[in-house]
Design a protein around this motif. Structure first.
Motif, PDB file in Angstrom:
ATOM      1  N   GLY A   6      -0.892  -2.609 -19.672  1.00 32.08           N
ATOM      2  CA  GLY A   6      -1.907  -3.082 -20.627  1.00 32.08           C
ATOM      3  C   GLY A   6      -1.269  -3.674 -21.872  1.00 32.08           C
ATOM      4  O   GLY A   6      -1.693  -4.743 -22.358  1.00 32.08           O
ATOM      5  N   ILE A   7      -0.258  -3.004 -22.374  1.00 30.54           N
ATOM      6  CA  ILE A   7       0.437  -3.540 -23.559  1.00 30.54           C
ATOM      7  C   ILE A   7       1.123  -4.861 -23.188  1.00 30.54           C
ATOM      8  O   ILE A   7       1.128  -5.821 -23.961  1.00 30.54           O
ATOM      9  CB  ILE A   7       1.459  -2.510 -24.109  1.00 30.54           C
ATOM     10  CG1 ILE A   7       0.731  -1.254 -24.603  1.00 30.54           C
ATOM     11  CG2 ILE A   7       2.285  -3.114 -25.241  1.00 30.54           C
ATOM     12  CD1 ILE A   7       1.645  -0.067 -24.918  1.00 30.54           C
ATOM     13  N   GLY A   8       1.672  -4.902 -21.980  1.00 32.52           N
ATOM     14  CA  GLY A   8       2.324  -6.137 -21.509  1.00 32.52           C
ATOM     15  C   GLY A   8       1.338  -7.299 -21.475  1.00 32.52           C
ATOM     16  O   GLY A   8       1.677  -8.426 -21.864  1.00 32.52           O
ATOM     17  N   LEU A   9       0.126  -7.016 -21.028  1.00 31.58           N
ATOM     18  CA  LEU A   9      -0.888  -8.080 -20.987  1.00 31.58           C
ATOM     19  C   LEU A   9      -1.226  -8.534 -22.407  1.00 31.58           C
ATOM     20  O   LEU A   9      -1.349  -9.738 -22.674  1.00 31.58           O
ATOM     21  CB  LEU A   9      -2.151  -7.586 -20.267  1.00 31.58           C
ATOM     22  CG  LEU A   9      -3.254  -8.627 -20.108  1.00 31.58           C
ATOM     23  CD1 LEU A   9      -2.788  -9.800 -19.239  1.00 31.58           C
ATOM     24  CD2 LEU A   9      -4.511  -8.010 -19.513  1.00 31.58           C
ATOM     25  N   ALA A  10      -1.322  -7.573 -23.329  1.00 32.01           N
ATOM     26  CA  ALA A  10      -1.632  -7.929 -24.727  1.00 32.01           C
ATOM     27  C   ALA A  10      -0.526  -8.811 -25.308  1.00 32.01           C
ATOM     28  O   ALA A  10      -0.806  -9.795 -26.001  1.00 32.01           O
ATOM     29  CB  ALA A  10      -1.791  -6.658 -25.560  1.00 32.01           C
ATOM     30  N   ILE A  11       0.712  -8.482 -24.992  1.00 28.92           N
ATOM     31  CA  ILE A  11       1.837  -9.295 -25.486  1.00 28.92           C
ATOM     32  C   ILE A  11       1.716 -10.722 -24.948  1.00 28.92           C
ATOM     33  O   ILE A  11       1.884 -11.701 -25.676  1.00 28.92           O
ATOM     34  CB  ILE A  11       3.185  -8.668 -25.056  1.00 28.92           C
ATOM     35  CG1 ILE A  11       3.430  -7.361 -25.810  1.00 28.92           C
ATOM     36  CG2 ILE A  11       4.333  -9.646 -25.258  1.00 28.92           C
ATOM     37  CD1 ILE A  11       4.643  -6.575 -25.328  1.00 28.92           C
ATOM     38  N   LYS A  12       1.388 -10.806 -23.661  1.00 31.11           N
ATOM     39  CA  LYS A  12       1.286 -12.138 -23.053  1.00 31.11           C
ATOM     40  C   LYS A  12       0.146 -12.943 -23.693  1.00 31.11           C
ATOM     41  O   LYS A  12       0.303 -14.130 -24.006  1.00 31.11           O
ATOM     42  CB  LYS A  12       1.059 -11.996 -21.541  1.00 31.11           C
ATOM     43  CG  LYS A  12       1.245 -13.286 -20.808  1.00 31.11           C
ATOM     44  CD  LYS A  12       1.216 -13.130 -19.309  1.00 31.11           C
ATOM     45  CE  LYS A  12       1.302 -14.513 -18.689  1.00 31.11           C
ATOM     46  NZ  LYS A  12       1.171 -14.467 -17.236  1.00 31.11           N
TER      47      LYS A  12
END
Ligand SMILES: Cc1ncc(C[n+]2csc(CCOP(=O)(O)OP(=O)(O)O)c2C)c(N)n1
Ligand SMILES: [Mg+2]
Length: 327
Positions: free
Chosen positions: A126-132
């Protein structure tokens, strides 16, 4: 980034400090001063090697309970650790609400995990998606044990990260056991890294007792994630030379010979040999580090013993608020 001799020494120091803190936690438990300890002994090289490949304080980390050395590398102080074991005021994980070793450190972007294993991997995705979506170049590092790769949450998280090419590094610390269950009863492949091919990401296995090897593999994975190349699955092969936790007696399921074999491949021992061979470490330096670590651990215990428990008026915060502000 090429590591200087000074940084390599610092990596060893971080591992050693974490080890001495961990050992003291076992002593505090036997003294009846703390209720529970779950140890990272044997896992230090994997964690420190990985931490040094990150932009610490900027990248995100969703750790698991064995990650004391990772947390120390992220700036978790000895006093914070002992405060957390004793459930005293000022411990950073949860204000003394969670079990010990459910790490959190706001200043290091380290996010607390839930008790069900592998859920931290979903948080990482989820954090990875937010970063993207935000378009910045941070990465997320998440860790778990090999037994936890049997969990549905783990497959969901890795699959999602692979489908969306998210900047996440999953590091499985394979210590061959999930409490008493050997890895052969958890998975039909020899290495957790083998699971990567079915999920569409790069997977590799590394000697988790060798801090420099872990650093190299992790650096590549971080570079790939940061430059938009997607996630990586790293298996770090480590040795859990303690029981699962202070509540476990591993003599009921594990031979002493196997434990002794693990000690011969212990992370502190192997990494020390590697660094001595490189000429950056020697017996005198290690002795100085040992003295300093003992002083720091003693001071941390004294500070935590003197610290108060959280005030009872804070017990419900932040689950309940006393006043709801409207408008
Ligand atoms: C979903 C879930 N099932 C069971 C547990 C109980 N439990 C806590 S730690 C653990 C072992 C996990 O083993 P592994 O993933 O190999 O990590 P290790 O402890 O060996 O580092 C289990 C079964 C849990 N916390 N969550
Ligand atoms: Mg395990």
């Amino acid at each position: 980034m090429a590591l200087t001799a000074e940084i390599k020494r610092e990596m060893y120091w971080t591992m050693l400090l974490a080890r001495r803190l961990d050992e003291r936690a076992w002593v505090l438990h036997r003294q009846g001063k703390i209720a529970f300890h779950i140890s990272g002994i044997g896992h230090e090289a994997a964690q420190v090697g990985a931490a040094y490949a990150l932009r610490r304080g900027e990248d995100w980390v969703t750790p698991y309970y064995r990650d004391l050395a990772l947390m120390v590398a992220l700036g978790y102080t000895p006093t914070e650790f002992i405060l957390s074991l004793m459930g005293k005021a000022g411990e950073p994980n949860s204000g003394a609400r969670q079990m010990p070793s459910h790490w959190s450190l706001r200043r290091a972007n380290a996010v607390s995990h839930s008790a069900p294993v592998a859920t931290q991997c979903v948080h990482a995705a989820g954090i990875g998606l937010a970063i993207k979506l935000r378009g910045d170049d941070r990465v997320v590092f998440t860790t778990l044990g090999e037994g936890s790769t049997s969990q549905g949450e783990w497959y969901e998280a890795v699959n999602w990260a692979a489908v969306h090419q998210l900047p996440v590094i999953f590091m499985v610390q394979n210590n061959q056991y999930a409490i008493s269950v050997p890895s052969a009863k958890q998975m039909a492949v020899p290495s957790a890294a083998d699971k990567a091919c079915g999920l569409g990401l790069r997977g590799l296995s590394v000697d988790g007792s060798n801090v420099l090897e872990v650093y190299n593999v992790m650096s590549e994975a971080v570079e790939r994630a940061r430059s938009g190349g997607g996630p990586t699955l790293i298996e770090a092969r480590v040795n859990r030379i303690t029981p699962h936790s202070s509540d476990d007696d591993d003599r009921s399921y594990r031979s002493r010979e196997e434990v002794e074999e693990g000690k011969r491949n212990d992370a502190i021992l192997i990494s020390r040999q590697v660094l001595e061979k490189e000429g950056v470490l020697n017996a005198k330096l290690v002795e100085e580090m040992e003295t300093k670590a003992k002083e720091m651990v003693d001071a941390a215990v004294a500070a935590a013993e003197a610290a108060p428990y959280p005030d009872v008026s804070e017990a419900a915060y932040p689950v309940y608020v006393e006043e709801v502000r409207r408008g």
